[in-house]
Design a protein around this motif. Structure first.
Motif, PDB file in Angstrom:
ATOM      1  N   GLY A 128       0.766  -1.233   0.000  1.00  0.00           N
ATOM      2  CA  GLY A 128       0.000   0.000   0.000  1.00  0.00           C
ATOM      3  C   GLY A 128       0.798   1.286   0.000  1.00  0.00           C
ATOM      4  O   GLY A 128       0.220   2.359   0.189  1.00  0.00           O
ATOM      5  N   LEU A 129       2.108   1.202  -0.222  1.00  0.00           N
ATOM      6  CA  LEU A 129       2.911   2.423  -0.297  1.00  0.00           C
ATOM      7  C   LEU A 129       2.950   2.917  -1.739  1.00  0.00           C
ATOM      8  O   LEU A 129       3.305   2.162  -2.647  1.00  0.00           O
ATOM      9  N   GLU A 130       2.593   4.172  -1.930  1.00  0.00           N
ATOM     10  CA  GLU A 130       2.582   4.742  -3.269  1.00  0.00           C
ATOM     11  C   GLU A 130       4.001   4.931  -3.773  1.00  0.00           C
ATOM     12  O   GLU A 130       4.831   5.548  -3.110  1.00  0.00           O
ATOM     13  N   CYS A 131       4.304   4.401  -4.937  1.00  0.00           N
ATOM     14  CA  CYS A 131       5.604   4.665  -5.570  1.00  0.00           C
ATOM     15  C   CYS A 131       5.494   4.342  -7.049  1.00  0.00           C
ATOM     16  O   CYS A 131       4.700   3.505  -7.461  1.00  0.00           O
ATOM     17  N   PHE A 132       6.272   5.059  -7.850  1.00  0.00           N
ATOM     18  CA  PHE A 132       6.295   4.731  -9.264  1.00  0.00           C
ATOM     19  C   PHE A 132       7.425   3.736  -9.510  1.00  0.00           C
ATOM     20  O   PHE A 132       8.351   3.600  -8.704  1.00  0.00           O
ATOM     21  N   CYS A 176      14.943   3.674  -0.659  1.00  0.00           N
ATOM     22  CA  CYS A 176      15.365   2.288  -0.456  1.00  0.00           C
ATOM     23  C   CYS A 176      16.303   1.903  -1.599  1.00  0.00           C
ATOM     24  O   CYS A 176      15.956   2.074  -2.766  1.00  0.00           O
ATOM     25  N   SER A 177      17.451   1.384  -1.255  1.00  0.00           N
ATOM     26  CA  SER A 177      18.384   0.890  -2.262  1.00  0.00           C
ATOM     27  C   SER A 177      18.177  -0.607  -2.438  1.00  0.00           C
ATOM     28  O   SER A 177      18.078  -1.343  -1.449  1.00  0.00           O
ATOM     29  N   TYR A 178      18.099  -1.055  -3.691  1.00  0.00           N
ATOM     30  CA  TYR A 178      18.017  -2.496  -3.926  1.00  0.00           C
ATOM     31  C   TYR A 178      19.343  -3.063  -4.432  1.00  0.00           C
ATOM     32  O   TYR A 178      19.388  -4.094  -5.098  1.00  0.00           O
ATOM     33  N   ALA A 179      20.435  -2.401  -4.036  1.00  0.00           N
ATOM     34  CA  ALA A 179      21.770  -2.930  -4.332  1.00  0.00           C
ATOM     35  C   ALA A 179      22.210  -3.875  -3.218  1.00  0.00           C
ATOM     36  O   ALA A 179      23.314  -3.782  -2.692  1.00  0.00           O
ATOM     37  N   THR A 180      21.320  -4.768  -2.860  1.00  0.00           N
ATOM     38  CA  THR A 180      21.626  -5.775  -1.846  1.00  0.00           C
ATOM     39  C   THR A 180      20.939  -7.077  -2.247  1.00  0.00           C
ATOM     40  O   THR A 180      20.110  -7.098  -3.159  1.00  0.00           O
ATOM     41  N   ALA A 181      21.284  -8.155  -1.581  1.00  0.00           N
ATOM     42  CA  ALA A 181      20.873  -9.493  -2.008  1.00  0.00           C
ATOM     43  C   ALA A 181      19.357  -9.687  -1.950  1.00  0.00           C
ATOM     44  O   ALA A 181      18.671  -9.091  -1.111  1.00  0.00           O
ATOM     45  N   ILE A 182      18.863 -10.543  -2.831  1.00  0.00           N
ATOM     46  CA  ILE A 182      17.435 -10.834  -2.931  1.00  0.00           C
ATOM     47  C   ILE A 182      16.853 -11.274  -1.593  1.00  0.00           C
ATOM     48  O   ILE A 182      15.778 -10.808  -1.182  1.00  0.00           O
ATOM     49  N   PHE A 227      11.690   5.120  -4.358  1.00  0.00           N
ATOM     50  CA  PHE A 227      11.429   6.278  -3.504  1.00  0.00           C
ATOM     51  C   PHE A 227       9.958   6.314  -3.111  1.00  0.00           C
ATOM     52  O   PHE A 227       9.209   7.200  -3.545  1.00  0.00           O
ATOM     53  N   PRO A 228       9.517   5.361  -2.289  1.00  0.00           N
ATOM     54  CA  PRO A 228       8.090   5.300  -1.961  1.00  0.00           C
ATOM     55  C   PRO A 228       7.639   6.453  -1.067  1.00  0.00           C
ATOM     56  O   PRO A 228       8.401   6.964  -0.248  1.00  0.00           O
TER      57      PRO A 228
END
Length: 394
Positions: free
Chosen positions: A315-319, A369-375, A328-329
């Protein structure tokens, strides 16, 4: 005699005018905690590819430990020129148009110092990387924030820029793909911005450090490749993100020979040259590193889709971000400010991220939030964030 020196009053006004980096605050706290998952620092979790590391080791074994030319090793400058000709069909001259720097951070700093006089204004679309405002102030300039809107996926428009331009405006500083939002600008978007820059005779500093990190079939558009933009653009790029070389501190600037010469003068007196070991590694990255870079980008894309789906489902708005490795939610629905959300999430669920306010006033109400980390870490972080939202909304 008592020691009563008031150092705060003795400091440079420019230094006193800037705040410490908003990125670091929560990671200093997180460093003292156990079981923290960080979605914060914009650093690849990959190790620099082996062939790049091996080139450095070999160079050290061969005794490559000296200074290089101030502008950088000739072979590295030539490889940079070759890259821009091959990929973007932009012609630069290795001997006059390229300066190798200690990361893109140095390139930004000396570009500002080379072109700004006291009181010159710099248009900066926000949210933006934390150094943009600070480097402007330290160079004697005046940062002018131009808010970008989530409704337009944080892309900036000429109409928004026009609202903030004055007779003191000298520079337009842009950074796409964008940190912190993950936004990109299409060719059509950038052509409109280019027309605006030409209309007002502005210098454009284009930070393209994330240019290799685009997704969903989108291709990065090099700003200096646009018609009539090469001569008015100082283009900044480097190796930290696409080649997982953050700690090597190696970047570069491309531009008109006169401005590159001016930047080189500052570089001569402050840095002298980038480390030779990093330059040797950068040559290898450009000659043989593309296959590794593409594998890393494919993995970032997988993580991007996971974190976007996870955040939107809770439910967090983000594109959907199309570049870099950030999302960047909006957290406005929780009732917390960005700082409150980040601090409470860290203390209750042990997930570290960055409040949007660190990237300018219009970043308030969001978190990076950075997604440069493990799944697996991203999946666990999403589970913890969802638990936080269930239990801690205001």
């Amino acid at each position: 005699m008592a020691d009563n020196m008031n150092w705060q009053q003795r400091l440079s006004p420019g230094v006193n005018a800037i705040a410490p980096s908003g990125i670091r605050k929560f990671f200093d706290i997180a460093a003292q905690m156990d079981d923290v998952i960080s979605l914060g620092v914009g650093e690849p979790d990959f190790v620099t590819p082996w062939s790049i590391r091996e080139s450095c080791v070999y160079g050290l074994e061969q005794g490559y430990t000296s200074y290089t030319a101030n502008r950088g090793m000739p072979e590295l400058r030539q490889e940079i020129v070759n890259l821009f000709k091959r990929r973007y069909n932009v012609d630069y001259e290795a001997n006059t148009d390229v300066l190798v720097t200690v990361g893109v951070s140095e390139a930004l700093d000396i570009a500002m110092r080379a072109v700004l006089a006291p009181g010159d204004e710099v248009l900066i679309p926000e949210p933006c990387y934390v150094s943009y405002q600070a480097c402007t102030i330290l160079a004697g300039g005046v940062p002018v924030a131009v808010p970008a809107k989530i409704e337009n996926e944080f892309r900036i428009t000429p109409e928004e820029l026009e609202e903030h331009v004055t007779d003191k405006t000298k520079v337009l500083l842009i950074g796409y793909p964008n940190n912190p939002t993950g936004a990109i600008m299409t060719r059509k978007d950038l052509e409109a911005v280019a027309d605006f820059a030409e209309k007002h005779d502005l210098i454009v500093i284009s930070d393209e450090i994330y240019g290799d990190l685009t997704y969903g079939g989108e291709e990065h558009v090099c700003f200096s490749s646009l018609p009539r933009m090469k001569d008015r653009t100082i283009l900044l790029n480097g190796f930290s993100k696409a080649y997982a070389m953050t700690g090597w501190r190696i970047g570069y600037a491309l531009g008109n020979p006169t401005v590159i010469a001016a930047m080189t003068k500052i570089h001569q007196y402050t840095m002298l040259c980038a480390p030779i070991t990093a330059q040797v590694a950068a040559v290898e990255a450009l000659r043989h590193g593309e296959k590794y870079m593409k594998k890393m980008v494919a993995e970032y894309d997988r993580r991007r889709r996971l974190i976007y789906d996870g955040l939107t489902k809770m439910g967090l708005e983000c594109f959907e971000p199309k570049g870099a490795f950030y999302i960047f939610p909006s957290i406005k629905s929780t009732g917390y400010t960005s700082d409150e959300f980040a601090e409470k999430l860290l203390t209750t669920e042990h997930v570290a991220l960055v409040p949007g306010s660190a990237f300018g006033a219009c970043g308030e109400g969001h978190v990076r939030c950075s997604y440069a980390t493990a799944i697996d870490k991203i999946s666990e972080a999403l589970s913890r964030i969802e638990n936080f939202l269930k239990n801690h909304r205001k």
